[in-house]
Design an enzyme around this catalytic site. Structure first.
Site, PDB file in Angstrom:
ATOM      1  CB  SER A  32      -8.025   3.701   2.482  1.00  0.00           C
ATOM      2  OG  SER A  32      -7.203   3.125   3.488  1.00  0.00           O
TER       3      SER A  32
ATOM      4  CE  LYS B 195      -3.973   1.980   2.532  1.00  0.00           C
ATOM      5  NZ  LYS B 195      -4.910   1.794   3.653  1.00  0.00           N
TER       6      LYS B 195
ATOM      7  CB  SER C 129      -8.464   1.021   5.547  1.00  0.00           C
ATOM      8  OG  SER C 129      -9.170   2.237   5.606  1.00  0.00           O
TER       9      SER C 129
END
Length: 485
Positions: A152, A77, A176
């Site tokens: 996210s 990420k 997330s």
């Protein structure tokens, strides 16, 4: 090469037996990403040169039997700093920013021999649950490219679900990791706060953020957590608690395990079709020998309000450092230092980030602190205490991960309150610092439904035990995007 029908253990055996070289595996991973990413748009940056160099070194030095992650490609990420690699947090304000060091979790994985192949898309600074607030691109759901991937950690979830990488790292501040895992039918674990070092994670809300793995199977997830968990003196909230082998309890046996079902997680606002699938999943665990009873967590309804006050307050403080002086983007044609700050932040941050900075700054202001921040902190304690009362009698809590399945792009963009409620079932876990996992429980209208298992602090092994038993009984991980089994 895609990773839709293989596991980390399978790949490891192929590498040990020299049926596959690390260099070939790495090259084929990049070939597949390049062939498929126009469809999914999961990656912001590829790390081809670094990855191929690391692969060549592993081929020259060999892989030992106990180096289970050596040579295995993974995605990162893009809010975890990565030495000499552009790290954006999906924000314009960090465009072209290249850190001088790597996050602790990446150091751990590098030591284990795993090969980072690229940085994955997310909501800007991890603020969002659709990955629509990214400055760079719009990641698509692995099962239906007209639907959001969740967020996210949307890029991380899609890269795994679409078979681009065997595993990826995400971060979870209010759901997330678990929410995009649910929307893409994979396994996503948010570890106990303090179990995994946050050193090198670009902070959103420091008391809530936690890094964790996203994988296709429960065993792969446990193997990755084995590698990234542990004490780190550079993170003052890092726990010194002993890290067990998280694969040790993967027996398929849940006989006698006591599981609580909070009635508030199945009430108003949760799609009845989602409830039906998750209740069928709970029945499956009962059939395997678990004992299931209904409980109440009445303060759950205050979780979203408390979270957005606390999280935004911490964000308003953490994001002060991005001012055009030290990192990434700097506004041009400015006349004064103050003008530089204002123009850089105005042009560099997106609307959602600005909204949360304003909310957080207001909540921390002298006239509002007692009415908002202090009250939210008190609610957080009530929620944490409520969970402990349940864990005094039960091993785990089970609930839907999300109130709904993945929906179309732009459906909730005009009403942030609706979007925020999508996190209502995941946020309490972060407020209480607990571990939680999402696994695929089935499908509604062809899209995956996530089932969430929540454990007491540092009891990830118990979560994995139940999740593995369910996964092996249902074999839902064998269903892959595109309809192939």
């Amino acid at each position: 090469m895609n990773f839709l029908k293989t596991t980390v253990k399978d790949l490891h055996q192929d590498l040990i037996a020299k049926e596959l070289s690390v260099s070939d595996l790495t090259k084929e991973t990049f070939d597949n990403i390049k062939a498929t990413d126009d469809r999914y748009e999961a990656f912001i940056t590829l790390m081809e040169e670094q990855a191929l160099g690391q692969a060549q070194n592993l081929d020259e030095n060999g892989i030992e039997e106990d180096q289970i992650l050596a040579g295995i490609p993974f995605g990162i990420k893009d809010n975890m700093v990565t030495k000499d690699v552009q790290t954006t947090a999906a924000s314009r304000i960090l465009k072209d920013f290249k850190p001088v060091y790597s996050a602790a979790v990446l150091e751990n994985l590098e030591q284990a021999g795993a090969i980072g192949v690229g940085k994955l898309n997310l909501d800007e600074f991890a603020m969002g649950s659709t990955t629509e607030t990214s400055y760079y691109k719009q990641t698509k759901n692995a099962w239906d490219q007209t639907k959001i991937p969740g967020g996210s950690s949307g890029g991380s979830a899609v890269a795994v679900a679409a078979g681009q990488v065997p595993f990826a790292l995400g971060s979870d501040t209010g759901g997330s990791i678990r929410q995009p895992a649910a929307f893409n039918g994979i396994v996503g674990l948010k570890p106990t706060y303090g179990r995994v070092s946050r050193w090198g994670l670009i902070a959103f809300a420091s008391s809530l953020d936690q890094i964790g793995p996203l994988t296709r199977t429960v065993e792969d997830n446990a193997l990755v957590l084995n590698a990234i968990a542990g004490y780190d003196a550079r993170d003052q909230t890092s726990s010194k608690k002993t890290v067990p082998d998280f694969t040790a309890g993967l027996t398929g046996d849940v006989k006698g395990m006591k599981i609580a079902i909070p009635k508030e997680y199945f009430g108003k606002g949760v799609d009845p079709k989602v409830v039906e699938v998750v209740k069928a999943g709970i029945a499956q665990l009962e059939a395997l020998g678990a004992k299931v009873e209904e409980v109440s967590l009445p303060h759950t309804k205050y979780g979203v309000a408390a979270y957005y006050i606390l999280g935004s307050s911490e964000a308003s403080s953490n994001l002060q450092r991005f001012d055009g002086i030290r990192y990434g983007f700097r506004a041009e044609n400015v006349k004064t230092l103050e003008d530089l700050y204002v123009q850089t932040r105005t042009q560099g941050f997106g609307d959602e980030v600005k909204r949360r900075i304003m909310l957080g700054t207001y909540s921390l202001s002298a006239g509002s602190y007692d009415a908002y921040f202090k009250k939210a902190a008190q609610v957080r304690t009530l929620i944490a205490n409520e969970f402990q009362n349940v864990f005094a009698q039960y091993d785990l809590i089970i609930a839907p991960t999300t109130p709904n399945i993945a929906y179309g792009f732009g459906e909730n963009q005009d009403d942030p309150q609706v979007a925020y409620m999508n996190d209502a079932l995941t946020i309490p876990v972060n407020l209480a610092g607990l571990p939680g996992i999402s696994i695929n429980a089935g499908f509604v209208d062809g899209l995956p439904v996530g089932m969430q298992l929540i454990g007491n602090r540092f009891e990830e092994a118990k979560i994995y035990q139940a999740a593995y038993a369910f996964e092996q009984a249902t074999r839902l991980f064998e269903k892959i995007p595109g309809g192939e089994n």
